[in-house]
Design a protein around this motif. Structure first.
Motif, PDB file in Angstrom:
ATOM      1  N   VAL A 142       0.841  -1.201   0.000  1.00 32.65           N
ATOM      2  CA  VAL A 142       0.000   0.000   0.000  1.00 32.65           C
ATOM      3  C   VAL A 142       0.875   1.249   0.000  1.00 32.65           C
ATOM      4  O   VAL A 142       0.564   2.234  -0.672  1.00 32.65           O
ATOM      5  CB  VAL A 142      -0.966  -0.018   1.210  1.00 32.65           C
ATOM      6  N   PRO A 182       4.376   2.983  -4.406  1.00 35.72           N
ATOM      7  CA  PRO A 182       3.544   3.610  -5.451  1.00 35.72           C
ATOM      8  C   PRO A 182       3.381   2.766  -6.716  1.00 35.72           C
ATOM      9  O   PRO A 182       3.243   3.311  -7.801  1.00 35.72           O
ATOM     10  CB  PRO A 182       4.317   4.890  -5.751  1.00 35.72           C
ATOM     11  N   MET A 220       0.988   0.047  -7.157  1.00 34.01           N
ATOM     12  CA  MET A 220      -0.387  -0.400  -7.385  1.00 34.01           C
ATOM     13  C   MET A 220      -1.323   0.453  -6.549  1.00 34.01           C
ATOM     14  O   MET A 220      -0.928   1.011  -5.534  1.00 34.01           O
ATOM     15  CB  MET A 220      -0.561  -1.864  -6.955  1.00 34.01           C
ATOM     16  N   THR A 221      -2.576   0.484  -6.962  1.00 26.13           N
ATOM     17  CA  THR A 221      -3.554   1.198  -6.149  1.00 26.13           C
ATOM     18  C   THR A 221      -3.893   0.378  -4.907  1.00 26.13           C
ATOM     19  O   THR A 221      -3.733  -0.836  -4.877  1.00 26.13           O
ATOM     20  CB  THR A 221      -4.848   1.462  -6.944  1.00 26.13           C
ATOM     21  N   THR A 222      -4.361   1.057  -3.887  1.00 22.96           N
ATOM     22  CA  THR A 222      -4.737   0.376  -2.647  1.00 22.96           C
ATOM     23  C   THR A 222      -5.851  -0.624  -2.893  1.00 22.96           C
ATOM     24  O   THR A 222      -5.858  -1.715  -2.319  1.00 22.96           O
ATOM     25  CB  THR A 222      -5.170   1.418  -1.595  1.00 22.96           C
ATOM     26  N   GLN A 223      -6.793  -0.283  -3.757  1.00 20.23           N
ATOM     27  CA  GLN A 223      -7.895  -1.191  -4.060  1.00 20.23           C
ATOM     28  C   GLN A 223      -7.379  -2.491  -4.673  1.00 20.23           C
ATOM     29  O   GLN A 223      -7.836  -3.575  -4.318  1.00 20.23           O
ATOM     30  CB  GLN A 223      -8.876  -0.516  -5.007  1.00 20.23           C
ATOM     31  N   THR A 224      -6.414  -2.398  -5.577  1.00 20.50           N
ATOM     32  CA  THR A 224      -5.835  -3.598  -6.191  1.00 20.50           C
ATOM     33  C   THR A 224      -5.138  -4.461  -5.156  1.00 20.50           C
ATOM     34  O   THR A 224      -5.297  -5.684  -5.149  1.00 20.50           O
ATOM     35  CB  THR A 224      -4.842  -3.204  -7.298  1.00 20.50           C
TER      36      THR A 224
END
Length: 63
Positions: A24, A27, A29-33
């Motif tokens: 998380v 930087p 991947m997105t947090t959702q992924t």
């Protein structure tokens, strides 16, 4: 150190949490992924490896 179910679960969950927090914070991947795809995959893979390790340990202890 002798591992019992409680110590194993705590260490297992701590490793998954640490990996999730690191992904998380990074930087890439997105947090959702991370939360919807990567963390569940880490949990399943970790459980499979844990079960294989336990079974191998049982086999080693008897042979």
């Amino acid at each position: 150190m002798e591992f019992d179910l409680q110590k194993t679960a705590v260490v297992f969950l701590a490793l998954i949490a640490l990996g999730t927090l690191a992904l998380v914070a990074a930087p890439m991947m997105t947090t959702q992924t991370v939360l919807m795809m990567v963390t569940p995959s880490m949990l399943v893979f970790g459980l499979v490896c844990l079960l294989i390790g336990v079974k191998h340990g049982e086999w080693r202890a008897t042979h």
